[in-house]
Design an enzyme around this catalytic site. Structure first.
Site, PDB file in Angstrom:
ATOM      1  N   PRO A   1       0.821  -1.223   0.000  1.00  0.00           N
ATOM      2  CA  PRO A   1       0.000   0.000   0.000  1.00  0.00           C
ATOM      3  C   PRO A   1       0.851   1.268   0.000  1.00  0.00           C
ATOM      4  CG  PRO A   1      -0.729  -1.524   1.707  1.00  0.00           C
ATOM      5  CD  PRO A   1       0.591  -2.036   1.204  1.00  0.00           C
TER       6      PRO A   1
ATOM      7  N   ASP B   1      -8.571  -2.342 -26.342  1.00  0.00           N
ATOM      8  CA  ASP B   1      -8.421  -1.053 -27.036  1.00  0.00           C
ATOM      9  C   ASP B   1      -9.483  -0.061 -26.590  1.00  0.00           C
ATOM     10  OD1 ASP B   1      -7.406  -2.640 -30.170  1.00  0.00           O
ATOM     11  OD2 ASP B   1      -6.368  -2.241 -28.265  1.00  0.00           O
TER      12      ASP B   1
END
Ligand SMILES: Nc1nonc1C(=O)N[C@@H]1CC[C@H](O)C1
Length: 247
Positions: free
Chosen positions: A89, A169
């Site tokens: 984290p 895409d």
């Protein structure tokens, strides 16, 4: 691409990587995955890989020596240099731009923390980069490693078929959120498929999908919209969609 994973649970990565696109990429020789378990290199009767933190406090800390030995074994297994990336984290948030950067590497080594994390001296001495998959606390870095392996593998040449490439895409291409998708039946108690998608008018369909992506991004992730650097046509398309909102 070769990926080495240092983890107390290498079977976790092996199982998650055996499925779908990543599993197929391994079969096609596009991805080579190797697990290294620090416990295999831990000394003593109990083969300790963790211990209590100096200064007190909850939890355990992963010890330096088993990690150093596991890393040495991974590096000895292949002369190809590779950055050591620690999932935590405290790392920089993972983004598609970072995924693209990692996907271009011939090899990387992923370090998965457990417990309270890794002795800071090992991080300072051996870790090239810390990456976080989000601002929350997991039980281990393995989920982060699996996310990176999946996202990076999708960018390997030959990993995706045409339909999967289209999905890639549609999100990755312009940094906007994807448009809504519908399939059969056209009419349903939950609602009907937008007429334009059934019109066969490909220009109108493309326009509608672009407009929906722009609107969705504006409503849900305005930060992405700022980064996208919209042109005049997109701004006009978005303004038209916003004007049509029933608020
Ligand atoms: N968020 C994240 N992005 O990558 N990794 C994490 C994450 O929560 N790691 C855990 C923290 C303590 C334990 O060592 C493993």
């Amino acid at each position: 691409m070769r990926v080495d994973v240092i983890s107390l649970f290498p079977e976790f990565l092996a199982q998650s990587a055996a499925l779908g696109v990543v599993g197929r990429a391994q079969e096609r020789g596009l991805l080579e995955l190797h697990g290294w378990n620090p416990r295999d290199y831990a000394e003593g009767n109990y083969r300790r890989v963790d211990d209590r933190p100096f200064g007190g406090g909850p939890g355990m800390v992963m010890l330096i020596e088993p990690l150093r030995a596991a890393l040495a074994a991974a590096r000895a297994a292949d002369p190809q240099p590779a950055p050591l990336i620690y999932l935590s984290p405290q790392g920089r948030p993972l983004s598609q731009a970072k995924v693209r950067e990692l996907a271009a590497l011939p090899r990387m080594i992923l370090l998965c923390g457990r417990y309270e994390g890794v002795d800071e001296r090992f991080i300072a001495s051996e870790v090239d980069e810390e990456i976080s998959i989000g601002d929350y606390v997991l039980s281990g870095g393995e989920l982060g490693a699996a996310v990176i392996i999946d996202a990076v593998t999708r960018l390997q040449e030959g990993a995706l078929n045409d339909a999967e490439s289209a999905v890639q895409d549609s999100f990755e291409g312009d940094g906007l959120l994807d448009c809504p998708h519908y399939s059969h039946p056209a009419s349903h108690a939950l609602g009907n498929v937008p007429e334009v998608l059934r019109s066969g008018n490909h220009a109108a369909i493309a326009r509608w999908r672009r407009q929906q992506s722009l609107l969705r991004t504006a409503l849900r992730r305005p930060d992405l919209l700022d980064e996208a650097g919209l042109g005049k046509a997109d701004r006009k398309l978005l303004a038209e969609a916003v004007a049509g909102l029933e608020i």
